[in-house]
Design a protein around this motif. Structure first.
Motif, PDB file in Angstrom:
ATOM      1  N   GLU B 405       0.428  -9.805  -2.594  1.00  0.00           N
ATOM      2  CA  GLU B 405       1.163  -8.648  -2.462  1.00  0.00           C
ATOM      3  C   GLU B 405       1.768  -8.383  -3.188  1.00  0.00           C
ATOM      4  O   GLU B 405       1.730  -6.850  -3.647  1.00  0.00           O
ATOM      5  CB  GLU B 405       2.597  -9.879  -1.260  1.00  0.00           C
ATOM      6  CG  GLU B 405       2.132  -9.597  -0.521  1.00  0.00           C
ATOM      7  CD  GLU B 405       2.114  -8.960   0.741  1.00  0.00           C
ATOM      8  OE1 GLU B 405       3.044  -7.744   0.683  1.00  0.00           O
ATOM      9  OE2 GLU B 405       1.927  -9.145   1.825  1.00  0.00           O
ATOM     10  N   CYS B 406       1.608  -8.882  -4.562  1.00  0.00           N
ATOM     11  CA  CYS B 406       1.770  -8.063  -6.046  1.00  0.00           C
ATOM     12  C   CYS B 406       1.134  -7.434  -6.305  1.00  0.00           C
ATOM     13  O   CYS B 406       1.419  -6.032  -6.288  1.00  0.00           O
ATOM     14  CB  CYS B 406       2.127  -9.350  -7.080  1.00  0.00           C
ATOM     15  SG  CYS B 406       3.186 -10.316  -7.304  1.00  0.00           S
ATOM     16  N   GLU B 407      -0.388  -7.275  -6.144  1.00  0.00           N
ATOM     17  CA  GLU B 407      -1.234  -6.150  -6.217  1.00  0.00           C
ATOM     18  C   GLU B 407      -1.289  -5.637  -5.737  1.00  0.00           C
ATOM     19  O   GLU B 407      -1.370  -3.868  -5.479  1.00  0.00           O
ATOM     20  CB  GLU B 407      -2.760  -7.236  -6.134  1.00  0.00           C
ATOM     21  CG  GLU B 407      -3.106  -8.693  -7.155  1.00  0.00           C
ATOM     22  CD  GLU B 407      -4.109  -9.112  -6.368  1.00  0.00           C
ATOM     23  OE1 GLU B 407      -4.777  -9.100  -5.232  1.00  0.00           O
ATOM     24  OE2 GLU B 407      -4.426 -10.490  -6.825  1.00  0.00           O
ATOM     25  N   ARG B 408      -1.109  -5.700  -4.355  1.00  0.00           N
ATOM     26  CA  ARG B 408      -0.389  -4.966  -2.891  1.00  0.00           C
ATOM     27  C   ARG B 408       0.025  -3.708  -3.311  1.00  0.00           C
ATOM     28  O   ARG B 408       0.096  -2.391  -3.442  1.00  0.00           O
ATOM     29  CB  ARG B 408       0.141  -4.998  -2.003  1.00  0.00           C
ATOM     30  CG  ARG B 408       0.294  -4.056  -0.658  1.00  0.00           C
ATOM     31  CD  ARG B 408       1.024  -4.450   0.506  1.00  0.00           C
ATOM     32  NE  ARG B 408       0.916  -3.948   1.706  1.00  0.00           N
ATOM     33  CZ  ARG B 408       1.344  -4.190   2.699  1.00  0.00           C
ATOM     34  NH1 ARG B 408       2.089  -5.157   3.280  1.00  0.00           N
ATOM     35  NH2 ARG B 408       1.431  -3.246   3.495  1.00  0.00           N
ATOM     36  N   LEU B 409       1.585  -3.531  -4.133  1.00  0.00           N
ATOM     37  CA  LEU B 409       2.735  -3.031  -4.717  1.00  0.00           C
ATOM     38  C   LEU B 409       1.726  -2.548  -6.221  1.00  0.00           C
ATOM     39  O   LEU B 409       2.391  -1.185  -6.282  1.00  0.00           O
ATOM     40  CB  LEU B 409       3.756  -3.829  -5.057  1.00  0.00           C
ATOM     41  CG  LEU B 409       4.680  -3.032  -5.557  1.00  0.00           C
ATOM     42  CD1 LEU B 409       5.472  -1.283  -4.983  1.00  0.00           C
ATOM     43  CD2 LEU B 409       5.988  -4.045  -6.600  1.00  0.00           C
ATOM     44  N   ILE B 410       1.226  -3.769  -6.943  1.00  0.00           N
ATOM     45  CA  ILE B 410       0.595  -2.430  -8.360  1.00  0.00           C
ATOM     46  C   ILE B 410      -0.362  -1.309  -7.419  1.00  0.00           C
ATOM     47  O   ILE B 410      -0.786  -0.024  -8.461  1.00  0.00           O
ATOM     48  CB  ILE B 410      -0.095  -3.493  -8.880  1.00  0.00           C
ATOM     49  CG1 ILE B 410       0.734  -4.154  -9.441  1.00  0.00           C
ATOM     50  CG2 ILE B 410      -0.813  -2.544  -9.734  1.00  0.00           C
ATOM     51  CD1 ILE B 410       0.384  -5.631 -10.640  1.00  0.00           C
ATOM     52  N   ARG B 411      -1.524  -1.520  -6.833  1.00  0.00           N
ATOM     53  CA  ARG B 411      -2.068  -0.512  -6.282  1.00  0.00           C
ATOM     54  C   ARG B 411      -1.449   0.739  -5.580  1.00  0.00           C
ATOM     55  O   ARG B 411      -2.187   1.745  -5.450  1.00  0.00           O
ATOM     56  CB  ARG B 411      -2.988  -1.733  -4.954  1.00  0.00           C
ATOM     57  CG  ARG B 411      -4.345  -1.738  -5.835  1.00  0.00           C
ATOM     58  CD  ARG B 411      -5.531  -2.454  -4.138  1.00  0.00           C
ATOM     59  NE  ARG B 411      -5.290  -3.215  -2.968  1.00  0.00           N
ATOM     60  CZ  ARG B 411      -5.127  -4.491  -3.292  1.00  0.00           C
ATOM     61  NH1 ARG B 411      -6.156  -4.813  -5.221  1.00  0.00           N
ATOM     62  NH2 ARG B 411      -4.544  -5.287  -2.995  1.00  0.00           N
ATOM     63  N   SER B 412      -0.418   0.533  -4.892  1.00  0.00           N
ATOM     64  CA  SER B 412       0.136   1.567  -4.220  1.00  0.00           C
ATOM     65  C   SER B 412       0.708   2.969  -5.389  1.00  0.00           C
ATOM     66  O   SER B 412       0.177   3.835  -4.687  1.00  0.00           O
ATOM     67  CB  SER B 412       1.739   0.985  -3.820  1.00  0.00           C
ATOM     68  OG  SER B 412       2.375   0.588  -4.836  1.00  0.00           O
ATOM     69  N   TYR B 413       0.548   3.018  -6.410  1.00  0.00           N
ATOM     70  CA  TYR B 413       0.971   3.374  -7.293  1.00  0.00           C
ATOM     71  C   TYR B 413      -0.694   4.109  -8.116  1.00  0.00           C
ATOM     72  O   TYR B 413      -1.439   4.989  -8.846  1.00  0.00           O
ATOM     73  CB  TYR B 413       1.429   3.069  -8.569  1.00  0.00           C
ATOM     74  CG  TYR B 413       2.555   2.772  -9.330  1.00  0.00           C
ATOM     75  CD1 TYR B 413       3.538   3.618 -10.223  1.00  0.00           C
ATOM     76  CD2 TYR B 413       3.041   1.707  -8.691  1.00  0.00           C
ATOM     77  CE1 TYR B 413       4.908   2.980  -9.968  1.00  0.00           C
ATOM     78  CE2 TYR B 413       5.254   1.685  -8.064  1.00  0.00           C
ATOM     79  CZ  TYR B 413       5.535   2.497  -9.216  1.00  0.00           C
ATOM     80  OH  TYR B 413       6.820   1.923  -8.837  1.00  0.00           O
ATOM     81  N   ASP B 414      -1.945   3.715  -7.346  1.00  0.00           N
ATOM     82  CA  ASP B 414      -3.383   3.398  -7.367  1.00  0.00           C
ATOM     83  C   ASP B 414      -3.006   4.444  -9.320  1.00  0.00           C
ATOM     84  O   ASP B 414      -3.764   5.304 -10.136  1.00  0.00           O
ATOM     85  CB  ASP B 414      -3.410   5.031  -7.447  1.00  0.00           C
ATOM     86  CG  ASP B 414      -4.972   5.754  -7.637  1.00  0.00           C
ATOM     87  OD1 ASP B 414      -5.881   4.833  -8.003  1.00  0.00           O
ATOM     88  OD2 ASP B 414      -5.071   6.676  -7.353  1.00  0.00           O
ATOM     89  N   PRO B 415      -3.006   2.755  -9.833  1.00  0.00           N
ATOM     90  CA  PRO B 415      -2.718   3.092 -11.567  1.00  0.00           C
ATOM     91  C   PRO B 415      -4.277   2.693 -11.793  1.00  0.00           C
ATOM     92  O   PRO B 415      -5.141   2.585 -11.371  1.00  0.00           O
ATOM     93  CB  PRO B 415      -2.103   1.587 -12.032  1.00  0.00           C
ATOM     94  CG  PRO B 415      -2.685   0.409 -11.007  1.00  0.00           C
ATOM     95  CD  PRO B 415      -2.711   1.408  -9.680  1.00  0.00           C
ATOM     96  N   CYS B 416      -4.099   4.153 -13.226  1.00  0.00           N
ATOM     97  CA  CYS B 416      -5.509   4.035 -13.691  1.00  0.00           C
ATOM     98  C   CYS B 416      -5.402   3.660 -15.249  1.00  0.00           C
ATOM     99  O   CYS B 416      -4.983   3.332 -16.373  1.00  0.00           O
ATOM    100  CB  CYS B 416      -5.450   5.370 -13.648  1.00  0.00           C
ATOM    101  SG  CYS B 416      -7.112   5.863 -14.793  1.00  0.00           S
ATOM    102  N   ILE B 417      -5.584   2.165 -14.988  1.00  0.00           N
ATOM    103  CA  ILE B 417      -5.514   1.307 -16.504  1.00  0.00           C
ATOM    104  C   ILE B 417      -5.852   2.120 -17.496  1.00  0.00           C
ATOM    105  O   ILE B 417      -5.902   1.991 -18.595  1.00  0.00           O
ATOM    106  CB  ILE B 417      -5.295  -0.404 -16.126  1.00  0.00           C
ATOM    107  CG1 ILE B 417      -3.945  -0.543 -15.036  1.00  0.00           C
ATOM    108  CG2 ILE B 417      -5.262  -1.134 -17.358  1.00  0.00           C
ATOM    109  CD1 ILE B 417      -4.116  -1.701 -14.300  1.00  0.00           C
TER     110      ILE B 417
END
Lengths: 197, 439
Positions: B405-417
């Motif tokens: 669920e944490c990753e899901r929220l992070i992914r919603s930003y489409d982060p380009c780390i």
């Protein structure tokens, strides 16, 4: 259908160390293949690029470096079959696509080396194991599986795996890998000329 | 008695870059949360120094394989400001067309293969394709169309090479672009269907009091040009960016955190911010679909960024078609310039949000300094704050489920780390006594 697009040859790689192998073989093949032939040669930075090029492709030859210890210096010829990469190390004649498709199912359990992927540091397990990692998590096997799920997979997929040992950013290509560039191109040329003469 | 609880996820995909998340909990209270980015710094700003300014678009494009156009556009606009170059309307339109291609390929990929699987408990786009082959295939075709446009206009799909300070090295022939029209007409319809599809997903009931920031232009949806505006009423020229926002180093990340100067508060950039602040400048088709799917703004639910991406893909196809249909070859494709010492800055809208560049040049045309602030740097602190709010709501005795669920929220930003490696590692600590059930 444009017959030129029916056979696609893709070198996967980067500009770093032995990971250049796929690109260099693609360059070599582009030089050797006659103009106007029905082969198309491309270079991919990430495996996901492949998905854009598979339309109307019947046969895909994929060249990538492998990070492998203890697998010798020989280029390995592998065949994609139903979601798995099967070893198919034969002579050029035996490696004709029509024959290679009959790779034994038992081969699926063979321990295979790892593809180096499009950039150094990327490792992709070709037989079993966790999914590989690449741009956004798409390894070569992932991309082939996705193509399979979406009906985009060519009928025949041959992977030419070139052993390498140096994949650090900015590294030079190893002598062993360098020696395999022309050798691999020659093998692929021979296979293409036998199968499609 | 307490006992540390550790969760380690070794091989997460669908996030661009190499980073991790460390969480320390006391019961349901998050005591510490760090989005740890441990990739080595890439020093682009450093090695641009002393290079000819003409090298900048090609070098900065190498920062990202997914959004190279954003780096190129921001770079050339900043350099042109420093040189006093005014580009022609034809070049300007062609640059918007190029940006449309990037939005289409980047959003198409993220919507279908990276974020959509989260709504169906699918581990990957491959797994999703087993259930939704038509939708995933459509997404792949949309992505391909974006890449096709980049290839025609940029010389190649990944890291285009046709962008120059002053314009383009070569303007495409009319027939080269005309060929794309039929597939882009299909793409517009496909984008509408895709947006309807994602709008039907079941979204978590989660909203955050974001300060949304984006570029804004009075006459067009923001891409290459405009002022910087916010949901709290901020409206500044791009030249004031560094007086308003500043990057800070934090020990747990090799990427800098960008915060507002006034109160060191976080902010949110990306497609949600763009739509919230510029909705009325979407094309008519996108607006009609937004109304039809009842997408109300301001939208403060980060998971609904997938809908915003869909609407932007519609807009990008619509605008691209308009440019493709009207396009005539033109000359010069590149405005000439004389070297002069100076500096310039620009902010444009990358698929993931506002991106800022500033360069200094000397009278020989060499770069004297460079500053680049990518979108993910600006969203990093916001992601951490979102997770602190999100965690108590989704905390589960099942470690993996909580991590997912944490990753899901992070992914919603489409982060380009970062674009060099692709690996997110998550570790978790919680006193064992605070856990209700064993995992």
């Amino acid at each position: 259908m444009n017959t030129r697009d029916m056979i696609l040859i893709v070198g996967v790689g980067s500009a770093h160390g032995d990971d250049q192998a796929g690109w260099l073989v693609a360059d070599e093949l582009a030089r050797r293949l006659p103009d106007g032939s029905f082969f198309s040669v491309r270079k991919a930075s990430v495996p996901l690029d492949l998905l854009d090029w598979l339309g109307n492709i019947k046969v895909l030859h994929l060249i990538d470096a492998i990070q492998a210890s203890g697998c010798g210096e020989n280029v390995r010829r592998l065949q994609w079959n139903s979601g798995a990469m099967l070893p198919c190390e034969r002579s050029s004649d035996e490696c004709r696509p029509d024959r290679a498709e009959r790779a034994p199912a038992s081969s699926r359990d063979d321990k295979l080396p790892e593809l180096a992927g499009a950039r150094s540091g990327l490792r992709e397990t070709m037989a079993g194991g966790p999914p590989g990692r690449s741009s956004h998590g798409f390894s070569v096997p992932d991309v082939l599986r996705l193509a399979e799920q979406t009906g985009m997979l060519p009928e025949t997929i041959v992977v030419w795996a070139i052993p390498g040992s140096s994949f650090q950013p900015g590294a030079r290509m190893s002598e062993q890998c360098q020696n395999n560039i022309c050798r691999t191109a020659t093998q692929i040329m021979a296979e293409l000329s036998v199968a499609y003469a | 008695m307490s006992e540390n609880r550790t969760i380690r996820v070794e091989a997460l995909t669908r996030v661009e870059g190499e980073g991790g998340l460390h969480v320390r909990l006391n019961g349901n209270v998050v005591e510490d949360l760090q989005l740890t980015i441990y990739e080595p710094p890439r020093f682009f700003e450093g090695f641009l120094r002393c290079r000819p300014l003409e090298d900048v678009p090609d070098i900065t494009a190498r920062i990202c394989g997914i959004c190279p156009v954003a780096y190129q556009m921001s770079a050339v606009h900043a350099l042109e400001q420093a040189l006093g170059v005014t580009i022609s309307p034809e070049i300007r339109r062609l640059r918007r067309l190029l940006y449309c291609g990037e939005w289409i390929e980047s959003h198409g990929l993220h919507m279908h293969l990276l974020q959509a699987p989260d709504f169906f408990n699918a581990a990957s786009g491959i797994e999703l394709a087993a259930t939704f082959p038509h939708e995933v295939t459509r997404g792949l075709k949309l992505k391909k169309l974006g890449n096709d446009l980049l290839e025609v206009l940029g010389g190649r799909a990944i890291h285009p090479i046709n962008v120059a300070v002053g314009g383009f090295y070569r303007a495409p022939k009319r027939e080269e672009l005309q060929k794309l029209i039929p597939s882009f007409e299909w793409g517009l319809q496909a984008a509408i269907e895709a947006t309807r599809w994602v709008a039907g997903f079941e979204f978590p009931d989660f909203e955050r009091p974001y300060e949304m920031i984006s570029v804004s232009h009075p006459d067009e949806y923001p891409m290459n040009e405009g002022r910087i505006v916010s949901s709290s009423g901020l409206m500044i020229d791009v030249a004031q960016y560094e007086q308003t926002f500043a990057e800070h180093h934090v020990a747990h990340s090799t990427a800098l955190h960008s915060l507002k100067v006034a109160d060191r508060s976080s902010y949110h950039v990306g497609p949600l911010a763009r739509i919230n602040l510029n909705r009325d400048r979407l094309c008519e088709t996108a607006l009609r679909v937004a109304d039809e799917i009842d997408f109300s703004t301001p939208c403060l639910n980060p998971f609904k960024a997938i809908i915003a991406r869909g609407l932007e893909v519609i807009h990008a196809f619509d605008e691209a078609l308009s440019i493709l249909r009207d396009y005539q070859s033109f000359k010069p494709s590149r405005i000439p310039y004389e070297y002069r010492a100076g500096e310039g800055c620009a902010a444009t809208e990358a698929p993931r949000g506002l991106i800022y560049h500033r360069y200094g040049i000397d009278d020989q045309g060499k770069i004297t300094f460079a500053k680049i602030v990518p979108p993910t740097s600006q969203n990093q602190r916001q992601i951490e704050l979102d997770l602190i709010d999100w965690l108590p709501r989704i905390l589960s005795p099942d470690d993996q489920r909580t991590a997912d669920e944490c990753e899901r929220l992070i992914r919603s930003y489409d982060p380009c780390i970062s674009c060099s490696t692709h690996f997110l590692k998550l570790t978790w600590e919680q006193p064992r006594a605070m856990i209700e059930h064993s995992p």
